[in-house]
Design a protein around this motif. Structure first.
Motif, PDB file in Angstrom:
ATOM      1  N   UNK A 192       0.801  -1.220   0.000  1.00 50.94           N
ATOM      2  CA  UNK A 192       0.000   0.000   0.000  1.00 50.94           C
ATOM      3  C   UNK A 192       0.836   1.273   0.000  1.00 50.94           C
ATOM      4  N   UNK A 193       2.117   1.155   0.320  1.00 49.62           N
ATOM      5  CA  UNK A 193       2.948   2.343   0.503  1.00 49.62           C
ATOM      6  C   UNK A 193       3.017   3.213  -0.736  1.00 49.62           C
ATOM      7  N   UNK A 194       3.204   2.613  -1.913  1.00 47.66           N
ATOM      8  CA  UNK A 194       3.333   3.421  -3.128  1.00 47.66           C
ATOM      9  C   UNK A 194       2.010   4.073  -3.513  1.00 47.66           C
ATOM     10  N   UNK A 195       0.896   3.496  -3.067  1.00 43.44           N
ATOM     11  CA  UNK A 195      -0.406   4.091  -3.349  1.00 43.44           C
ATOM     12  C   UNK A 195      -0.701   5.251  -2.405  1.00 43.44           C
ATOM     13  N   UNK A 196      -0.261   5.143  -1.166  1.00 43.23           N
ATOM     14  CA  UNK A 196      -0.575   6.131  -0.142  1.00 43.23           C
ATOM     15  C   UNK A 196       0.418   7.289  -0.063  1.00 43.23           C
TER      16      UNK A 196
END
Length: 159
Positions: free
Chosen positions: A20-24
């Motif tokens: 989820x890090x690259x999305x958030x």
């Protein structure tokens, strides 16, 4: 990150990612840190029994810690087994910690774990990133770009 480091991460038998890090978040700068672990924790990580969901890093007393990292108890561990969720210390140079500390004092910046892997010497390492949170319209833009790339790949495979 040079090509040798990328090759080590690809060859590593363990690659536990924070998907989820690259999305958030937008990644500003990345660092590779060692993790202070107990015996049963490293065995669980080598078995791939760890999770980076909802984890973040914080700085306390000039040391950097990861909070919320879940490492499942080792199956063959006895009464010596570790706690599943506890704060774990990360190993970085003092200059890197000071750089991160000064950056996180600005509003909107945080430190997020991206990847846990085993290096060529058998030690657990963690890639962390200095990040800035995305707004709602940035997330929509990211989804649109991802969808466009997928559409282009499909078109190329057809022809």
């Amino acid at each position: 990150m040079n090509k040798d480091q990328e090759l080590i991460r690809k060859k590593s038998p363990v690659n536990i990612r924070n998907k989820k890090a690259s999305f958030e978040y937008f990644f500003i700068d990345t660092f590779t840190a060692g993790i202070v672990l107990t015996g049963t924790e490293i065995k669980s990580i080598r078995n791939g029994k760890a999770s980076l969901v909802d984890t973040f890093c914080y700085i306390y007393n000039r040391e950097i810690w990861v909070k919320g990292m879940s490492i499942s108890p080792y199956f063959y561990g006895s009464y010596n087994n570790h706690e599943m969720k506890r704060d774990r210390k990360l190993l970085l140079n003092r200059k890197e910690i000071e750089k991160l500390q000064s950056a996180t004092k600005q509003t909107g910046y945080t430190i997020i774990p991206l990847l846990v892997f085993i290096d060529e010497h058998g030690r657990a390492k963690m890639d962390i990133a200095l990040c800035k949170g995305k707004k709602e319209f940035d997330k929509r833009q990211t989804l649109k770009e991802k969808e466009d790339r997928r559409e282009m790949d499909r078109a190329v495979k057809r022809y």
